[in-house]
Motif scaffolding. Structure first.
Motif, PDB file in Angstrom:
ATOM      1  N   UNK A   1       3.442   2.538   5.625  1.00  0.00           N
ATOM      2  CA  UNK A   1       2.199   3.211   5.251  1.00  0.00           C
ATOM      3  C   UNK A   1       1.941   4.408   6.162  1.00  0.00           C
ATOM      4  N   UNK A   2       2.130   4.214   7.464  1.00  0.00           N
ATOM      5  CA  UNK A   2       1.916   5.313   8.407  1.00  0.00           C
ATOM      6  C   UNK A   2       2.926   6.430   8.176  1.00  0.00           C
ATOM      7  N   UNK A   3       4.170   6.072   7.854  1.00  0.00           N
ATOM      8  CA  UNK A   3       5.190   7.083   7.590  1.00  0.00           C
ATOM      9  C   UNK A   3       4.870   7.879   6.324  1.00  0.00           C
TER      10      UNK A   3
ATOM     11  N   UNK B   1       0.819  -1.212   0.000  1.00  0.00           N
ATOM     12  CA  UNK B   1       0.000   0.000   0.000  1.00  0.00           C
ATOM     13  C   UNK B   1       0.854   1.264   0.000  1.00  0.00           C
ATOM     14  N   UNK B   2       1.970   1.243   0.714  1.00  0.00           N
ATOM     15  CA  UNK B   2       2.826   2.428   0.754  1.00  0.00           C
ATOM     16  C   UNK B   2       3.409   2.736  -0.626  1.00  0.00           C
ATOM     17  N   UNK B   3       3.538   1.695  -1.459  1.00  0.00           N
ATOM     18  CA  UNK B   3       4.084   1.889  -2.802  1.00  0.00           C
ATOM     19  C   UNK B   3       3.002   2.185  -3.826  1.00  0.00           C
TER      20      UNK B   3
ATOM     21  N   UNK C   1       4.600  -6.041   9.850  1.00  0.00           N
ATOM     22  CA  UNK C   1       4.563  -4.820  10.648  1.00  0.00           C
ATOM     23  C   UNK C   1       5.312  -3.702   9.945  1.00  0.00           C
ATOM     24  N   UNK C   2       6.432  -4.014   9.313  1.00  0.00           N
ATOM     25  CA  UNK C   2       7.219  -3.005   8.602  1.00  0.00           C
ATOM     26  C   UNK C   2       6.404  -2.357   7.489  1.00  0.00           C
TER      27      UNK C   2
END
Length: 245
Positions: free
Chosen positions: A175-177, A143-145, A169-170
């Motif tokens: 995603x939060x970052x 999702x972060x990508x 977890x990473x």
């Protein structure tokens, strides 16, 4: 309630105790289907705090049992379950006595994955339908990508942070970052998948399964329970909902 493609979607409704004093909530089960020990416990807690809670059953409504080990999934978080979630949100929003201003969508594991899909900002998501999103131990991988992924409302993710699940977890940390102010990540060191299940005898052992998650064999495991994490999560969920705009 009428669901997608003519399915009658079965659901349990926990009415708010006394006068409704907060946003109504739709809560989504995990890959094993409804888990009353966890799902109903949360629903009773939230109903006591003044929230109506609707628990739709995506699997039983279609004659399906646990999908945790299914090789081919027809009812997926990005597909049918997403439509079920939106149907349930609309139904509860239209119910007499539901406070205006949008609802909260929460879910556990596969239901948490559905939260990430149904709560994604997209043209077919009715404006104002979702006020907040809560995902317990979802899979955030990729999702972060994904450049165009963003939540349509404030999102809180809660998950254990055991060593054997570090990659999962990473991904949620990433995603939060990427989306500070939109995504809040809460992790519990040493806690496992399904850490928020109330303690009870007779639960089964857990094994390391797909995606490195600890998966219960034949039910929810007492080995995954973490009372301190569960109690903290209860406080955080209440505070999160109360602080929604």
């Amino acid at each position: 309630m009428p669901g997608p493609e003519g399915i009658m979607l079965n659901a349990d409704l926990f009415a708010a105790q006394g006068r409704a004093r907060g946003a109504a909530i739709v809560a989504l089960h995990g890959c094993s289907g409804p888990a009353p020990a966890r799902d109903d416990s949360w629903a009773r807690q939230l109903a006591a705090a003044g929230h109506a809670v609707l628990l739709p059953d995506s699997f039983g409504s279609r004659g399906l049992g646990s999908q945790c080990s299914a090789r081919t999934r027809l009812v997926t978080p990005a597909g049918v379950r997403r439509h079920d979630a939106l149907t349930a949100l609309r139904w509860l929003a239209d119910r007499p006595g539901t406070p205006p201003g949008g609802l909260v969508l929460m879910g556990w594991s596969d239901g948490g994955n559905t939260v990430l899909n149904a709560g994604r900002a997209s043209p077919d998501l009715p404006a104002g339908l979702i006020r907040g999103l809560i995902a317990f131990y979802p899979i955030c991988r990729g999702l972060a990508e994904t450049k165009d992924w963003a939540p349509a409302a404030p999102l809180m993710i809660l998950m254990g942070e055991p060593e054997e699940n570090s990659a999962a977890v990473a991904a949620c940390h990433a995603l939060a970052d990427k989306l500070p102010g939109k995504v809040t990540l809460v992790t519990y060191a040493g806690a496992h998948h399904e850490f928020d299940v109330p303690e009870a005898p007779g639960r089964t052992k857990i094994v390391k399964g797909k995606h490195g998650l600890l998966t219960p064999v034949g039910g929810i495991s007492s080995a995954s329970v973490n009372s301190a994490a569960r109690e903290d999560a209860g406080r955080r969920v209440s505070a999160f909902i109360a602080g929604l705009p």
